[in-house]
Design a protein around this motif. Structure first.
Motif, PDB file in Angstrom:
ATOM      1  N   PRO A   1       0.791  -1.218   0.000  1.00 56.59           N
ATOM      2  CA  PRO A   1       0.000   0.000   0.000  1.00 56.59           C
ATOM      3  C   PRO A   1       0.831   1.280   0.000  1.00 56.59           C
ATOM      4  CG  PRO A   1      -0.129  -1.128   2.109  1.00 56.59           C
ATOM      5  CD  PRO A   1       0.517  -2.070   1.149  1.00 56.59           C
ATOM      6  N   SER A   2       1.946   1.299   0.716  1.00 56.83           N
ATOM      7  CA  SER A   2       2.775   2.503   0.797  1.00 56.83           C
ATOM      8  C   SER A   2       4.230   2.110   0.701  1.00 56.83           C
ATOM      9  CB  SER A   2       2.521   3.239   2.114  1.00 56.83           C
ATOM     10  OG  SER A   2       1.177   3.611   2.221  1.00 56.83           O
ATOM     11  N   PRO A   3       4.734   1.813  -0.509  1.00 57.75           N
ATOM     12  CA  PRO A   3       6.084   1.290  -0.671  1.00 57.75           C
ATOM     13  C   PRO A   3       7.152   2.164  -0.033  1.00 57.75           C
ATOM     14  CG  PRO A   3       4.867   1.111  -2.723  1.00 57.75           C
ATOM     15  CD  PRO A   3       4.037   1.917  -1.791  1.00 57.75           C
ATOM     16  N   SER A   4       7.025   3.463  -0.148  1.00 53.62           N
ATOM     17  CA  SER A   4       8.066   4.334   0.397  1.00 53.62           C
ATOM     18  C   SER A   4       8.194   4.205   1.903  1.00 53.62           C
ATOM     19  CB  SER A   4       7.768   5.784   0.019  1.00 53.62           C
ATOM     20  OG  SER A   4       6.518   6.184   0.559  1.00 53.62           O
ATOM     21  N   LEU A   5       7.096   3.832   2.568  1.00 53.37           N
ATOM     22  CA  LEU A   5       7.118   3.675   4.015  1.00 53.37           C
ATOM     23  C   LEU A   5       7.369   2.224   4.416  1.00 53.37           C
ATOM     24  CD1 LEU A   5       4.090   5.936   5.007  1.00 53.37           C
ATOM     25  CD2 LEU A   5       6.523   6.524   5.088  1.00 53.37           C
ATOM     26  N   ALA A   6       6.821   1.283   3.634  1.00 53.46           N
ATOM     27  CA  ALA A   6       6.839  -0.110   4.052  1.00 53.46           C
ATOM     28  C   ALA A   6       8.138  -0.826   3.722  1.00 53.46           C
ATOM     29  CB  ALA A   6       5.667  -0.857   3.410  1.00 53.46           C
ATOM     30  N   GLN A   7       8.803  -0.432   2.659  1.00 55.74           N
ATOM     31  CA  GLN A   7       9.964  -1.176   2.206  1.00 55.74           C
ATOM     32  C   GLN A   7      11.158  -0.979   3.132  1.00 55.74           C
ATOM     33  OE1 GLN A   7      10.533   0.266  -1.745  1.00 55.74           O
ATOM     34  NE2 GLN A   7       9.025  -1.100  -2.658  1.00 55.74           N
ATOM     35  N   ALA A   8      11.788  -2.119   3.472  1.00 56.93           N
ATOM     36  CA  ALA A   8      13.039  -2.035   4.210  1.00 56.93           C
ATOM     37  C   ALA A   8      14.161  -1.578   3.289  1.00 56.93           C
ATOM     38  CB  ALA A   8      13.379  -3.390   4.819  1.00 56.93           C
ATOM     39  N   LYS A   9      13.983  -1.827   1.985  1.00 59.17           N
ATOM     40  CA  LYS A   9      14.976  -1.447   0.989  1.00 59.17           C
ATOM     41  C   LYS A   9      14.266  -1.208  -0.332  1.00 59.17           C
ATOM     42  CE  LYS A   9      19.779  -2.647   0.222  1.00 59.17           C
ATOM     43  NZ  LYS A   9      20.853  -3.624   0.550  1.00 59.17           N
ATOM     44  N   LYS A  10      14.669  -0.191  -1.060  1.00 58.55           N
ATOM     45  CA  LYS A  10      14.066   0.070  -2.363  1.00 58.55           C
ATOM     46  C   LYS A  10      14.594  -0.927  -3.388  1.00 58.55           C
ATOM     47  CE  LYS A  10      13.277   4.995  -1.590  1.00 58.55           C
ATOM     48  NZ  LYS A  10      13.537   6.390  -2.074  1.00 58.55           N
ATOM     49  N   PRO A  11      13.785  -1.275  -4.386  1.00 58.23           N
ATOM     50  CA  PRO A  11      14.208  -2.305  -5.346  1.00 58.23           C
ATOM     51  C   PRO A  11      15.511  -1.977  -6.051  1.00 58.23           C
ATOM     52  CG  PRO A  11      12.198  -1.187  -6.067  1.00 58.23           C
ATOM     53  CD  PRO A  11      12.423  -0.815  -4.649  1.00 58.23           C
ATOM     54  N   GLU A  12      15.704  -0.722  -6.410  1.00 59.18           N
ATOM     55  CA  GLU A  12      16.928  -0.375  -7.132  1.00 59.18           C
ATOM     56  C   GLU A  12      18.191  -0.522  -6.272  1.00 59.18           C
ATOM     57  OE1 GLU A  12      14.859   3.557  -5.933  1.00 59.18           O
ATOM     58  OE2 GLU A  12      14.300   1.567  -6.686  1.00 59.18           O
ATOM     59  N   ALA A  13      18.011  -0.664  -4.960  1.00 56.57           N
ATOM     60  CA  ALA A  13      19.154  -0.861  -4.067  1.00 56.57           C
ATOM     61  C   ALA A  13      19.420  -2.333  -3.773  1.00 56.57           C
ATOM     62  CB  ALA A  13      18.924  -0.111  -2.756  1.00 56.57           C
ATOM     63  N   VAL A  14      18.538  -3.216  -4.268  1.00 62.85           N
ATOM     64  CA  VAL A  14      18.679  -4.660  -4.010  1.00 62.85           C
ATOM     65  C   VAL A  14      19.645  -5.265  -5.031  1.00 62.85           C
ATOM     66  CG1 VAL A  14      17.474  -6.868  -3.948  1.00 62.85           C
ATOM     67  CG2 VAL A  14      16.377  -4.816  -3.009  1.00 62.85           C
ATOM     68  N   ARG A  15      20.593  -6.053  -4.547  1.00 60.33           N
ATOM     69  CA  ARG A  15      21.556  -6.727  -5.426  1.00 60.33           C
ATOM     70  C   ARG A  15      21.630  -8.205  -5.058  1.00 60.33           C
ATOM     71  NH1 ARG A  15      27.147  -7.866  -5.571  1.00 60.33           N
ATOM     72  NH2 ARG A  15      27.345  -7.023  -3.469  1.00 60.33           N
ATOM     73  N   ILE A  16      21.421  -9.063  -6.044  1.00 58.70           N
ATOM     74  CA  ILE A  16      21.405 -10.510  -5.843  1.00 58.70           C
ATOM     75  C   ILE A  16      22.461 -11.131  -6.751  1.00 58.70           C
ATOM     76  CG2 ILE A  16      20.012 -12.608  -6.081  1.00 58.70           C
ATOM     77  CD1 ILE A  16      17.546 -10.625  -5.688  1.00 58.70           C
ATOM     78  N   VAL A  17      23.261 -12.033  -6.210  1.00 58.83           N
ATOM     79  CA  VAL A  17      24.353 -12.643  -6.968  1.00 58.83           C
ATOM     80  C   VAL A  17      24.118 -14.142  -7.113  1.00 58.83           C
ATOM     81  CG1 VAL A  17      26.834 -13.050  -7.090  1.00 58.83           C
ATOM     82  CG2 VAL A  17      25.979 -10.893  -6.148  1.00 58.83           C
ATOM     83  N   PHE A  18      24.176 -14.623  -8.344  1.00 63.54           N
ATOM     84  CA  PHE A  18      24.144 -16.052  -8.645  1.00 63.54           C
ATOM     85  C   PHE A  18      25.582 -16.527  -8.815  1.00 63.54           C
ATOM     86  CE2 PHE A  18      19.837 -15.143  -9.371  1.00 63.54           C
ATOM     87  CZ  PHE A  18      19.102 -16.277  -9.708  1.00 63.54           C
ATOM     88  N   VAL A  19      25.946 -17.597  -8.125  1.00 60.05           N
ATOM     89  CA  VAL A  19      27.253 -18.233  -8.315  1.00 60.05           C
ATOM     90  C   VAL A  19      26.991 -19.728  -8.485  1.00 60.05           C
ATOM     91  CG1 VAL A  19      29.584 -18.572  -7.454  1.00 60.05           C
ATOM     92  CG2 VAL A  19      28.322 -16.515  -6.799  1.00 60.05           C
TER      93      VAL A  19
END
Length: 328
Positions: free
Chosen positions: A27-45
């Motif tokens: 409902p309120s991403p700016s308030l609810a998110q612990a981290k914004k999507p553009e700051a999320v980094r996932i690594v496959f090894v």
């Protein structure tokens, strides 16, 4: 079969849309998110090169999910099968403190230390493709992949046995990869139920050399009437050689994974089955799930099985278009 595909598809859509709903429709991403999507980094090894037919599909799923969620992803793998290098790459990825690691475990003994160190560093770890049996003992987060590789091999052996196969070869392009070795052992045990047997034929990823080794084995083992390939990278050169030598008429042939070449061979009755572990989901779902973990601290509590499904001539045509697009 089609019923199995339908079930897997429904599971995939249910999980994906439920998680995407929580990730994208808060409902309120700016308030609810612990981290914004553009700051999320996932690594496959993983142990699989991105230009390998199987792992290309995994990477395609990863890329599609990253694009949908607007998160960053990286795909890393050794230039060739090398568990020492893989361990080093996991250590290096851990040092960069990603929001999640997605790994394959072809050799639990060699990789236990680096993987446990990643988890000890509070990095969420999802295992794909191989190594599902150590997820709970090692305290990792989740497994996304097929059921036991040994059991998959057993099912392949039972199908071949029912079709009359008595003497099969298991073409292993990565001897020492525990998952592939387990597939061959499962094939042998599955054939025992109908009085058959299986032998391992060790090859490499070099198409010319591998075709020569299989041809040499066939020439010296005239009773061979079945063949199981453990991946699709060598499917085109092996099927071409077998067809030119007239061996496809006497062999019952199966393969792990799908490719356009395998699906064409199924439609033309040159192959008996392809085992689909639906690896697109192994790339797609971990990105969705780890993004949810980073943004909302949510993650499923049970493993997600993506296979196996046994694809035959009856199913091949309907799947061919998706395979051409790098999805199946």
């Amino acid at each position: 079969m089609l019923n199995e595909f339908g079930l897997n598809a429904r599971r995939f859509l249910t999980v994906t849309f439920v998680v995407l709903g929580s990730v994208l429709s808060a409902p309120s991403p700016s308030l609810a998110q612990a981290k914004k999507p553009e700051a999320v980094r996932i690594v496959f090894v993983t142990h699989g090169q991105a230009n390998d037919a199987y792992w290309t599909v995994v990477k395609n799923g990863m890329t599609a999910a990253a694009s949908a969620l607007k998160v960053k992803v990286e795909y890393q793998a050794p230039a060739s099968f090398d568990v020492v290098k893989l361990a080093q790459m996991i250590e290096a990825a851990t040092a960069t403190r990603p929001d999640g690691l997605v790994i394959s475990i072809p050799d639990a003994t060699a990789l236990e230390g680096p993987i446990k160190a990643a988890k000890a560093a509070a990095i969420p770890v999802i295992v794909i493709d191989s190594g599902g049996e150590v997820v709970k003992p090692w305290g990792l987060d989740l497994y996304v992949g097929s059921a036991s590789e040994y059991d998959n091999g057993v099912q392949a052996g039972e199908l071949m046995g029912k079709a009359g196969v008595k003497d099969a070869m298991c073409v292993n392009h990565e001897v020492g990869n525990v998952s592939l070795d387990s597939r061959c052992q499962g094939l042998a045990d599955g054939l025992k139920a109908t009085g058959g047997k299986a032998s391992v034929v060790a090859v490499s990823l070099d198409p010319t050399e591998s075709a020569r080794r299989v041809e040499g084995y066939m020439a010296s083992h005239r009773s061979t009437d079945g063949m199981l390939m453990l991946g699709t990278t060598l499917a085109e050169p092996l099927l071409k050689m077998l067809d030119e030598r007239g061996y496809t008429k006497k062999l019952k042939i199966g393969s792990f994974d799908l490719s356009p070449e395998v699906l064409d061979a199924l439609q033309s009755d040159k192959m008996m089955f392809g085992i689909d572990n639906q690896q697109y989901m192994m790339g797609y779902l971990p990105v969705v799930l780890l993004a949810g973990r980073a943004m909302y601290k949510t993650i499923p509590v049970t493993d997600i099985l993506t296979g196996p499904s046994f694809v035959t001539k009856a199913d091949a045509a309907s799947i061919k278009t998706l395979s051409d697009q790098g999805i199946r």
